[in-house]
Design a protein around this motif. Structure first.
Motif, PDB file in Angstrom:
ATOM      1  N   UNK B 126      92.715  41.615  73.742  1.00  0.00           N
ATOM      2  CA  UNK B 126      92.617  42.627  74.982  1.00  0.00           C
ATOM      3  C   UNK B 126      91.350  43.251  74.941  1.00  0.00           C
ATOM      4  N   UNK B 129      88.276  41.370  73.468  1.00  0.00           N
ATOM      5  CA  UNK B 129      87.391  40.981  75.088  1.00  0.00           C
ATOM      6  C   UNK B 129      86.653  42.479  75.820  1.00  0.00           C
ATOM      7  N   UNK B 130      87.823  43.190  76.023  1.00  0.00           N
ATOM      8  CA  UNK B 130      87.082  44.562  76.021  1.00  0.00           C
ATOM      9  C   UNK B 130      85.104  45.008  75.591  1.00  0.00           C
ATOM     10  N   UNK B 131      85.065  44.783  74.871  1.00  0.00           N
ATOM     11  CA  UNK B 131      84.315  44.804  73.880  1.00  0.00           C
ATOM     12  C   UNK B 131      83.186  44.178  73.689  1.00  0.00           C
ATOM     13  N   UNK B 132      83.540  42.817  73.419  1.00  0.00           N
ATOM     14  CA  UNK B 132      82.690  41.838  73.543  1.00  0.00           C
ATOM     15  C   UNK B 132      82.289  40.350  74.181  1.00  0.00           C
ATOM     16  N   UNK B 133      84.017  40.388  75.262  1.00  0.00           N
ATOM     17  CA  UNK B 133      84.450  39.067  75.868  1.00  0.00           C
ATOM     18  C   UNK B 133      84.766  37.735  75.416  1.00  0.00           C
ATOM     19  N   UNK B 134      84.613  36.582  75.669  1.00  0.00           N
ATOM     20  CA  UNK B 134      85.728  35.793  75.272  1.00  0.00           C
ATOM     21  C   UNK B 134      85.026  34.700  75.929  1.00  0.00           C
ATOM     22  N   UNK B 135      84.512  33.220  74.789  1.00  0.00           N
ATOM     23  CA  UNK B 135      85.228  32.072  75.910  1.00  0.00           C
ATOM     24  C   UNK B 135      86.228  31.227  75.515  1.00  0.00           C
ATOM     25  N   UNK B 136      86.865  30.534  75.996  1.00  0.00           N
ATOM     26  CA  UNK B 136      88.188  30.005  75.430  1.00  0.00           C
ATOM     27  C   UNK B 136      88.329  28.182  76.697  1.00  0.00           C
ATOM     28  N   UNK B 137      89.617  27.845  75.988  1.00  0.00           N
ATOM     29  CA  UNK B 137      89.737  26.338  76.760  1.00  0.00           C
ATOM     30  C   UNK B 137      90.606  26.451  76.341  1.00  0.00           C
ATOM     31  N   UNK B 293      85.024  26.310  71.821  1.00  0.00           N
ATOM     32  CA  UNK B 293      85.705  26.958  72.624  1.00  0.00           C
ATOM     33  C   UNK B 293      87.064  27.890  71.695  1.00  0.00           C
TER      34      UNK B 293
END
Lengths: 560, 440
Positions: B126, B129-137, B293
């Motif tokens: 979390x 994600x709050x700092x930079x985001x994410x890319x998931x699959x 991802x």
């Protein structure tokens, strides 16, 4: 039996040709009934000096589902006031919930209702995420809701297209998908493009082949629109076109309209798809071209997706375009996802600035579209919440559309090149209350096939909003005097007075269930969920939605 | 609450497993005998958890201070604890969507701070994600197209025994072919306490299949060092002294058509958010030229589910409270263990409807436990215990899968007559409001 009389208001009810006539309105057991002056009502409201309209219907607003919640997770800063917590509600009926561009579902419901809206539709429900979307919508209090399920980037559909499958089979697959996920319609996002991005394709024009499946967006749009039309689903194919946000994308938009070949199509957040590539910055307004095309093609309806200045977040299924835009984000962070061979998503925070040439022009383009399309029944007022701006900015937008001098004042504050040269400067049209009523309730109801919503004729559901008439339209539309949901008073002068569970609208088109054999086989060999666990039944939908009513919508031409 | 049928089912029942966040739904339960057994899988985790259940009405009863009582009395005492509390803590949070919805109402009414038993793991992802985001699959994407799968840390097979099968590694497609894949275990044998050995990681059988490669790449330095080195290599920077294995891994990722980096929040070291951030950076670098991802593997025992529900209701994730000043989110300060150790809370409500979930911490505070019958507290002072049904076994419910996209319906395959968390919390909230003179 309970009854309510609204006494002395001016009724604006364009679906029934009523334009500001002063008369009483009688509601019995949640429905508008023919007025009987002798009937004693249980409750009477003096609405002298007020405008009475049906409750507002937002037919394109990202209120629930995976990417909305990702946006909330990404932006804790949207849920505090600078360094301080957002104060607790002073209304004991409200639970704590906050956020400006990504409000919690509870705050979403409270703020919409206070503003006079009684229905909202989530436009981008990914099949794999449908239960989650229904759960979130079920936790939006008071508002009725529904969602359009995404198709056109799912590998099965593209595979069927690629092998030239019988259109009837594709239609059955679409019918099953709508039924299984309890959708109100079908949306296509960057036709083929989300899937193409998974194969590392970075751009997909309307007549360009998907690098793997060798089908074009033109073919995809036409096939989907045809199937949906044959299923007799009231809401036309909801189309987020190719090349969102790209300078010169008007060509893609016009090509998409042509791809429909007269079939019904709803082009969504069209402002983001109405850009030319002229001028020194190679970015120009194509609003007039777009308006001409809409005026000339009665099969086309649009919602605008107006941008509003300030901080927001863009949450879209368009992974391809969101990846391309991610470096422009503010603050500089973003979320993307490839989803279940169904779809994708991209969440990019954005701050629209008055002094940015591009943003100022986007603002002008949206307004130019609103003011240049002749038929208000085919234009829906949206900001594509939260992508163009939060839904709470609607009253400001309404004032911009109804008040030319206010609009010109705002335009003068923008980037000087836009302030000096935008076509908007010469547009004198001011929308009337009736036109606003069409764009915010009567039109959306008609485009969705909601026969008993969006109007105030006898038999209509008593979703009613009463606005105190005043010259400042922003103030008028910000705080209605009274809001009724199904005949019950739910907000009074901007304060929630009752909280109920909203109902779920969905369609149940007929299709040949023989298609399930193919789908079962496909899920087993390519999916990650057992076929038997995919479809959402009525009882389950009811529990998802907190016991709210199920509101199936009739398909065209089906038996009553 | 769902009542058990009078007779035993005459066949194996289709089942969606609630016990790990993969939520496999391709297996069945044979419930013809009193002790149900798993059919179609040898998943040790599911088998062990299933061993905690019988096909029968549960005899478990509520307890107050270790003495059995009826539900009404237990709720009455619990309401007293909550009413007297100035700062309650809601912990565990092992429940489903319905339980989370009910829990949020009670949290608003009491100003409770809420943190999951898996809070430390949850916060790694979390905060990144709050700092930079994410890319998931998601699992179906991995199955369909992942040609390189890098598992960071210990083998996922230890915690998620079905993981590689769910990824489709080595499975034959309709045309008889096997999708070529390369599976990399990127971890340290010593630090992680699990041998970084392909055979032991459950991959031994795959190596023999055509097109399937398996490899173990040892960390260079600790996990923080290693993922940052890999990020630099993938980003095209010159890295002195990078190991040949690491350079090879970076090249393999850059040459992959669709690389997946699987990571497990529960195995990350302190400051794990930095590891997640580096993984996200690797993915973003790869996505500039090819496709990649991340795939988080965590959030089980209700943690991800409750986090999702609280986020959509309020706008803020777990480790939040509706405090006197308003809604506050404190991803560090609102850690349950820290609050208990500092004496910053004066009452604990522990919710854990999964049998293998974490038991309540040892505390002298007034404590209310809504748990699987096996979780009755041994310490019996100022303690209320209310046995609850388990979603996916004794009762139906909805749980998020580890990829955060699919919300799986789980079914009441062995109804045991126990109330659901949502039902108990609904009564508790109603009774608390009544005690304050607020009638719903």
């Amino acid at each position: 039996m309970s009854s309510v009389r609204l006494r002395g208001g001016r009724i604006v009810d364009p679906a029934n040709g009523v334009d500001g006539v002063r008369r009483d309105l009688l509601v019995r057991d949640g429905h508008v009934v023919a007025h009987d002056p002798d009937e004693k009502a249980d409750q009477e409201f003096d609405v002298n000096g007020c405008i009475v309209m049906a409750g507002g219907i937002d037919m394109h607003t990202h209120i629930g589902g995976g990417k909305v919640n990702l946006a909330r997770l990404l932006l804790p800063e949207d849920h505090r006031l600078n360094a301080n917590p957002v104060a607790r509600p002073n209304n004991p009926l409200e639970l704590d919930s906050c956020g400006n561009c990504t409000p919690g579902t509870l705050a979403t419901g409270y703020r919409y209702v206070e503003m006079g809206y009684t229905s909202a539709f989530e436009p981008a429900m990914v099949p794999a995420n449908a239960r989650h979307a229904h759960m979130e919508m079920g936790d939006v209090p008071v508002l009725d809701h529904g969602a359009y399920v995404m198709l056109g980037n799912d590998e099965l559909f593209l595979q069927m297209m690629a092998r030239g499958e019988d259109p009837q089979r594709i239609r059955d697959y679409m019918g099953w998908t709508i039924n299984a996920h309890k959708a109100m319609g079908v949306k296509v996002v960057n036709p083929g493009g989300i899937s193409a991005f998974k194969f590392n394709q970075r751009k997909l024009d309307v007549d360009e082949n998907h690098v793997h499946w060798q089908v074009t967006p033109r073919q995809i749009v036409h096939t989907l629109a045809r199937a949906l039309s044959e299923l007799r689903v009231p809401h036309p194919l909801h189309i987020h076109g190719s090349n969102l946000g790209v300078a010169g994308n008007i060509e893609s938009t016009l090509a998409t309209i042509a791809a429909l070949e007269g079939l019904p199509g709803h082009l969504t957040h069209i402002q983001f798809h109405a850009y030319g590539s002229e001028g020194p910055k190679k970015f120009s307004s194509a609003a007039l071209q777009l308006a001409e095309a809409v005026n000339a093609n009665p099969n086309i309806s649009i919602d605008v997706g107006q941008i509003m200045f300030g901080q927001t977040v863009t949450a879209s299924g368009d992974t391809m375009r969101q990846h391309a835009n991610a470096d422009l984000g503010h603050p500089r962070k973003w979320i993307g996802a490839d989803i279940e061979c169904d779809a994708g998503c991209g969440v990019v925070p954005f701050r629209y600035r008055e002094q940015s040439y591009v943003n100022a022009l986007q603002w002008a383009i949206g307004l130019e579209i609103f003011l240049s399309v002749n038929d208000p029944w085919r234009v829906v007022l949206t900001t594509d919440h939260p992508n163009g701006g939060p839904f709470t900015s609607y009253p400001h937008l309404i004032r911009l559309l109804m008040d030319r001098s206010f609009r010109d004042e705002q335009l003068a504050r923008l980037h000087p090149d836009v302030a000096a040269h935008a076509a908007l400067r010469s547009i004198t049209r001011e929308l009337t209350l009736t036109e606003i009523a069409i764009m915010t309730r009567a039109g959306p109801a008609r485009l969705l096939g909601l026969k008993d919503r969006g109007h105030l004729g006898a038999g209509a559901a008593a979703d009613i909003t009463v606005y105190r008439e005043q010259g400042d339209r922003e103030a008028m539309f910000t705080t209605p005097e009274f809001v009724f949901k199904d005949g019950a008073l739910v907000a009074r002068a901007g304060r929630i007075v009752a909280v109920s569970a909203g109902g779920t609208h969905f369609v149940e088109p007929d299709y040949d269930r023989g298609i399930e054999k193919l789908l079962r086989k496909h899920m087993a060999s390519h999916g990650s969920v057992n076929f038997d666990n995919v479809a959402i039944g009525h009882d389950e939908l009811c529990s998802c939605c907190n016991g709210g009513r199920l509101l199936p919508v009739e398909c065209f031409g089906s038996a009553p | 609450m769902s009542q058990p049928p009078a007779t035993a089912p005459d066949r194996a029942l289709p089942w969606t497993c609630p016990f790990c966040p993969l939520h496999c739904d391709g297996f069945a339960i044979d419930a013809r005998a009193a002790s149900p057994t798993l059919v179609g899988s040898d998943c040790g985790r599911a088998k062990a958890a299933l061993g905690q259940f019988k096909r029968a009405v549960s005899p478990a009863q509520p307890q107050v201070d270790g003495v059995a009582c009826d539900l009404e009395r237990a709720i009455g005492i619990a309401v007293g604890y909550l009413a007297a509390s100035r700062q309650p803590l809601f912990g565990g949070l092992g429940t489903d969507v319905a339980g989370a919805r009910a829990l949020y109402r009670l949290a608003c009414d009491t100003g409770a701070i809420c943190d999951a038993a898996q809070g430390p793991a949850l916060m790694h992802g979390l905060r990144a994600m709050q700092d930079r985001g994410a890319f998931t699959t998601t699992l179906a994407e991995v199955r369909e197209r992942a040609d390189v799968i890098v598992c960071v840390g210990p083998s996922p097979a230890a915690q998620f025994p079905e993981f590689f099968r769910r990824c489709g590694v080595g499975e034959r497609r309709e045309d008889g072919s096997i999708l070529p894949r390369h599976v990399v275990l990127f971890g340290d044998a010593v630090d992680e306490g699990v041998a970084c050995d392909v055979a032991e990681a459950g991959l031994g059988g795959f190596g023999a299949l055509p097109g399937i490669g398996t490899e173990a790449v040892a960390l260079q330095g600790d996990l923080h060092d290693a993922v940052n080195l890999l990020a630099a290599l993938v980003g095209g920077r010159n890295v002195r002294d990078a190991s040949a294995a690491l350079v090879g891994l970076a090249r393999r990722l850059l040459e992959a058509r669709y690389a997946v980096i699987a990571w497990q929040p529960g195995t990350l070291p302190a400051q794990g958010a930095l590891v997640v951030e580096a993984i996200n950076r690797i993915v973003n670098s790869l996505n500039r030229s090819t496709r990649a991802a991340a795939l988080p593997l965590g959030g089980g025992d209700g943690a991800a589910t409750v986090n999702q529900v609280f986020t959509w209701l309020s706008g803020l994730p777990l480790r939040s409270r509706a405090g006197p000043a308003g809604l506050e989110h404190e991803p560090l300060c609102f850690e349950a263990d820290r609050l208990l150790q500092r004496g910053a809370v004066d009452c604990l409500l522990w919710v854990q409807s999964f049998p293998a979930g974490t038991a309540p911490p040892d505390t002298r505070l007034p404590c209310i436990v809504l748990g699987h019958p096996g979780m009755a507290p041994t310490q019996a002072r100022d303690a209320v215990f209310i046995p609850v049904g388990t979603p996916g076994v004794g009762c139906a419910g909805h749980l998020f899968r580890s990829d955060g996209v699919v919300l799986m319906p789980v079914h009441a395959v062995l109804p045991d007559g126990l109330p659901t968390v949502a039902e108990v919390l609904g009564r508790l909230t109603g009774a608390l409001r009544a005690s304050r003179g607020n009638v719903e």
